[in-house]
Design a protein around this motif. Sequence first.
Motif, PDB file in Angstrom:
ATOM      1  N   THR A  82      -8.156   8.138   7.606  1.00  0.00           N
ATOM      2  CA  THR A  82      -6.755   8.377   7.304  1.00  0.00           C
ATOM      3  C   THR A  82      -6.056   8.842   8.567  1.00  0.00           C
ATOM      4  OG1 THR A  82      -7.183   8.882   4.993  1.00  0.00           O
ATOM      5  CG2 THR A  82      -5.139   9.737   5.933  1.00  0.00           C
ATOM      6  N   ARG A  83      -5.038   8.089   8.929  1.00  0.00           N
ATOM      7  CA  ARG A  83      -4.315   8.375  10.171  1.00  0.00           C
ATOM      8  C   ARG A  83      -2.828   8.392   9.856  1.00  0.00           C
ATOM      9  NH1 ARG A  83      -5.308   7.639  15.685  1.00  0.00           N
ATOM     10  NH2 ARG A  83      -7.449   7.233  15.076  1.00  0.00           N
ATOM     11  N   ALA A 126       7.121   8.079   4.753  1.00  0.00           N
ATOM     12  CA  ALA A 126       8.198   7.346   5.422  1.00  0.00           C
ATOM     13  C   ALA A 126       7.793   7.115   6.866  1.00  0.00           C
ATOM     14  CB  ALA A 126       9.503   8.141   5.343  1.00  0.00           C
ATOM     15  N   GLY A 127       8.324   6.070   7.485  1.00  0.00           N
ATOM     16  CA  GLY A 127       7.979   5.863   8.893  1.00  0.00           C
ATOM     17  C   GLY A 127       8.563   4.594   9.448  1.00  0.00           C
ATOM     18  N   ASP A 128       8.385   4.436  10.735  1.00  0.00           N
ATOM     19  CA  ASP A 128       8.882   3.270  11.448  1.00  0.00           C
ATOM     20  C   ASP A 128       7.731   2.505  12.061  1.00  0.00           C
ATOM     21  OD1 ASP A 128      11.776   5.039  12.789  1.00  0.00           O
ATOM     22  OD2 ASP A 128      11.398   4.113  10.847  1.00  0.00           O
ATOM     23  N   GLU A 129       6.675   2.349  11.318  1.00  0.00           N
ATOM     24  CA  GLU A 129       5.543   1.593  11.846  1.00  0.00           C
ATOM     25  C   GLU A 129       4.788   0.961  10.687  1.00  0.00           C
ATOM     26  OE1 GLU A 129       3.884   5.594  13.251  1.00  0.00           O
ATOM     27  OE2 GLU A 129       2.090   4.362  13.015  1.00  0.00           O
ATOM     28  N   ASP A 130       3.788   0.184  11.020  1.00  0.00           N
ATOM     29  CA  ASP A 130       2.999  -0.469   9.985  1.00  0.00           C
ATOM     30  C   ASP A 130       2.077   0.545   9.320  1.00  0.00           C
ATOM     31  OD1 ASP A 130       2.472  -3.514  11.964  1.00  0.00           O
ATOM     32  OD2 ASP A 130       4.246  -2.697  10.952  1.00  0.00           O
ATOM     33  N   LEU A 131       1.739   0.280   8.079  1.00  0.00           N
ATOM     34  CA  LEU A 131       0.868   1.188   7.337  1.00  0.00           C
ATOM     35  C   LEU A 131      -0.117   0.395   6.500  1.00  0.00           C
ATOM     36  CD1 LEU A 131       0.185   4.117   6.324  1.00  0.00           C
ATOM     37  CD2 LEU A 131       1.880   3.761   4.530  1.00  0.00           C
ATOM     38  N   LEU A 132      -1.376   0.789   6.588  1.00  0.00           N
ATOM     39  CA  LEU A 132      -2.408   0.193   5.750  1.00  0.00           C
ATOM     40  C   LEU A 132      -2.783   1.186   4.668  1.00  0.00           C
ATOM     41  CD1 LEU A 132      -4.871  -0.949   8.586  1.00  0.00           C
ATOM     42  CD2 LEU A 132      -3.127  -2.337   7.502  1.00  0.00           C
ATOM     43  N   VAL A 133      -2.810   0.729   3.429  1.00  0.00           N
ATOM     44  CA  VAL A 133      -3.193   1.630   2.341  1.00  0.00           C
ATOM     45  C   VAL A 133      -4.447   1.089   1.677  1.00  0.00           C
ATOM     46  CG1 VAL A 133      -2.486   2.720   0.184  1.00  0.00           C
ATOM     47  CG2 VAL A 133      -0.786   2.294   1.966  1.00  0.00           C
ATOM     48  N   PHE A 134      -5.505   1.893   1.753  1.00  0.00           N
ATOM     49  CA  PHE A 134      -6.737   1.533   1.061  1.00  0.00           C
ATOM     50  C   PHE A 134      -6.980   2.461  -0.124  1.00  0.00           C
ATOM     51  CE2 PHE A 134      -8.478  -1.452   4.097  1.00  0.00           C
ATOM     52  CZ  PHE A 134      -7.880  -1.093   5.292  1.00  0.00           C
ATOM     53  N   GLY A 135      -6.273   3.578  -0.141  1.00  0.00           N
ATOM     54  CA  GLY A 135      -6.532   4.606  -1.149  1.00  0.00           C
ATOM     55  C   GLY A 135      -5.428   4.667  -2.177  1.00  0.00           C
ATOM     56  N   ARG A 136      -5.075   5.885  -2.572  1.00  0.00           N
ATOM     57  CA  ARG A 136      -4.080   6.075  -3.609  1.00  0.00           C
ATOM     58  C   ARG A 136      -2.823   6.710  -3.061  1.00  0.00           C
ATOM     59  NH1 ARG A 136      -5.771   6.764  -9.534  1.00  0.00           N
ATOM     60  NH2 ARG A 136      -3.542   7.076  -9.643  1.00  0.00           N
ATOM     61  N   VAL A 137      -1.704   6.228  -3.552  1.00  0.00           N
ATOM     62  CA  VAL A 137      -0.432   6.853  -3.238  1.00  0.00           C
ATOM     63  C   VAL A 137       0.351   6.997  -4.530  1.00  0.00           C
ATOM     64  CG1 VAL A 137       1.744   6.674  -1.976  1.00  0.00           C
ATOM     65  CG2 VAL A 137      -0.375   5.841  -0.924  1.00  0.00           C
ATOM     66  N   ASP A 138       0.840   8.214  -4.775  1.00  0.00           N
ATOM     67  CA  ASP A 138       1.707   8.451  -5.933  1.00  0.00           C
ATOM     68  C   ASP A 138       3.013   9.001  -5.416  1.00  0.00           C
ATOM     69  OD1 ASP A 138      -1.282   9.359  -7.009  1.00  0.00           O
ATOM     70  OD2 ASP A 138      -0.095   8.245  -8.465  1.00  0.00           O
ATOM     71  N   GLY A 139       4.084   8.261  -5.568  1.00  0.00           N
ATOM     72  CA  GLY A 139       5.362   8.792  -5.096  1.00  0.00           C
ATOM     73  C   GLY A 139       6.260   7.708  -4.561  1.00  0.00           C
ATOM     74  N   GLU A 140       6.447   7.705  -3.243  1.00  0.00           N
ATOM     75  CA  GLU A 140       7.384   6.778  -2.621  1.00  0.00           C
ATOM     76  C   GLU A 140       6.839   6.311  -1.279  1.00  0.00           C
ATOM     77  OE1 GLU A 140      11.337   9.197  -3.432  1.00  0.00           O
ATOM     78  OE2 GLU A 140      11.543   7.796  -1.746  1.00  0.00           O
ATOM     79  N   LYS A 160      -4.873   1.880  16.864  1.00  0.00           N
ATOM     80  CA  LYS A 160      -5.170   1.972  15.445  1.00  0.00           C
ATOM     81  C   LYS A 160      -3.895   2.155  14.653  1.00  0.00           C
ATOM     82  CE  LYS A 160      -9.750   3.912  16.204  1.00  0.00           C
ATOM     83  NZ  LYS A 160     -10.555   5.147  16.182  1.00  0.00           N
ATOM     84  N   LYS A 161      -3.876   1.526  13.507  1.00  0.00           N
ATOM     85  CA  LYS A 161      -2.675   1.604  12.681  1.00  0.00           C
ATOM     86  C   LYS A 161      -2.704   2.828  11.790  1.00  0.00           C
ATOM     87  CE  LYS A 161      -1.138  -3.131  12.100  1.00  0.00           C
ATOM     88  NZ  LYS A 161      -0.713  -4.134  11.110  1.00  0.00           N
ATOM     89  N   ALA A 162      -1.521   3.250  11.399  1.00  0.00           N
ATOM     90  CA  ALA A 162      -1.420   4.300  10.394  1.00  0.00           C
ATOM     91  C   ALA A 162      -2.131   3.813   9.135  1.00  0.00           C
ATOM     92  CB  ALA A 162       0.044   4.610  10.096  1.00  0.00           C
ATOM     93  N   THR A 163      -2.952   4.685   8.563  1.00  0.00           N
ATOM     94  CA  THR A 163      -3.840   4.280   7.483  1.00  0.00           C
ATOM     95  C   THR A 163      -3.988   5.381   6.449  1.00  0.00           C
ATOM     96  OG1 THR A 163      -5.143   2.991   9.069  1.00  0.00           O
ATOM     97  CG2 THR A 163      -6.195   3.468   6.958  1.00  0.00           C
ATOM     98  N   ILE A 164      -4.032   5.006   5.200  1.00  0.00           N
ATOM     99  CA  ILE A 164      -4.472   5.904   4.134  1.00  0.00           C
ATOM    100  C   ILE A 164      -5.832   5.361   3.700  1.00  0.00           C
ATOM    101  CG2 ILE A 164      -3.978   6.893   1.875  1.00  0.00           C
ATOM    102  CD1 ILE A 164      -1.883   7.586   4.036  1.00  0.00           C
ATOM    103  N   ALA A 165      -6.883   6.096   4.025  1.00  0.00           N
ATOM    104  CA  ALA A 165      -8.246   5.600   3.803  1.00  0.00           C
ATOM    105  C   ALA A 165      -8.548   5.444   2.320  1.00  0.00           C
ATOM    106  CB  ALA A 165      -9.248   6.546   4.456  1.00  0.00           C
TER     107      ALA A 165
END
Lengths: 212, 117, 109
Positions: free
Chosen positions: C4-5, A19-33, A4-9
């Motif tokens: 969320t992971r 920050a990171g060294d892998e793939d990331l899926l964003v479905f939700g909200r991110v405020d920042g960087e 499973k990939k890193a995810t923001i639901a």
Amino acid sequence: MGAKKATIAASARVRGRIAGDEDLLVFGRVDGEIDLRGALDIDASAVVKARIRATAVRVAGTVVGDITATDVLHLAPTARVIGDLRAGRLVIEPGARVSGGVTVEEQKADGPRRTFESLSPMLGGPRFEARKPPPPQRATAVRMPTLEPEIVEPSDPPLGESQRPWTPPQRGRVETEGEIDAAPRRPLPQPSAVPETNKRRVTVKMKTRGEP
Amino acid sequence: MPIDATKPAVRLARGMIVRGELEAPGDLVIEGKVEGAVRVGNDLFIESGAEIAAETFAERVVIAGFASGRISARTSVEVRSTAEVEATLIAPIVSVADGARMRGRIDMVVDIPEASR
Amino acid sequence: MSATRIGRSIVVTGAIETPEGVVVEGRVEGSIVARGHVDVDRRGVVRGDIVARTLDVEGEVEGPVTATDRIEIRADGTVIGDIRAARILIADGARFEGTVHMDRSRDDD
């Protein structure tokens, strides 16, 4: 199906820096960087108000913030972007809505493939006015400043304190009525309602394991 | 109106250079060089190898060559893979193909849906 | 269904909020406020507050943790900080330093 990939639901919200060294899926909200060495996928449901840097970026949702992709930046038809785009390769599908600067320069091992040669040194902006004709041959090559999107190396300072090697907490240390001051670090970034967590009053009520 | 490159249109041949204002009521295909202002009633093609440095208005613009200046279209601007763009693009639909080179701006009205959370 | 992971190499510096759950395989410096289940994986590290319905710790948590239902510190887990929950399970071998507040009357906070 792989790991499973890193995810923001979709219902989740992150305020701060990711920050990171892998793939990331964003479905939700991110405020920042967002600072990633990997592929970043911003889904149609996502709303990202952040400065984004990643190896590859696909946007199908909403982004307010500058996007820098070392490799490819892909805007799907549902993308809504306010911010400057910088990428080695750019794909914008019809339907995407964009407002901002766009800089595309193919990144090869030996540098950009070639520089732009300007017929006239005009880069959009004020209304064009008729001017004296340029020399008949192709104008002198105007060397555009080479844009080199940051290649984030493992030891690169911009990744900041969160990439400092983690030191395991000292085992067996018993504090009574004292304050645990975690390893000195800079305060957490704004904006966030993150309470100050570095200092905790700890009353030891339970035995630690038998260690010196 | 669908693009039909084989349909007779005003064609500025390779080797031709226009400096000044260029106006075409229908389609315009540019294979040469234009510097100045371009106003096209219908579709504007900037062919691969062509160069345009102009304030440009058209119904629809397809860029396969070099374009600089400010390019406005009523329906869409399509940037093809052979294109080199140093311009501000203004249109309700802008598409950019992989391989296109670009340094400029895209200006659209972007409505940001506010999350209700 | 995508939970969320926080992946192994991911570091989140800031606040995570969700009505669902979070799996922490990487690192969170800040806070996690979840209405679902929070799982701090064996290699996960959280420095900050955690609020959840249920919490499993197999990695390391440094900060106060609050669960409306249950907190479990597994054998590989470490919690340094106050624990507040209706039910608390600390496995043999787990490491814990802090104050425990059991709050059975707590239904929803």
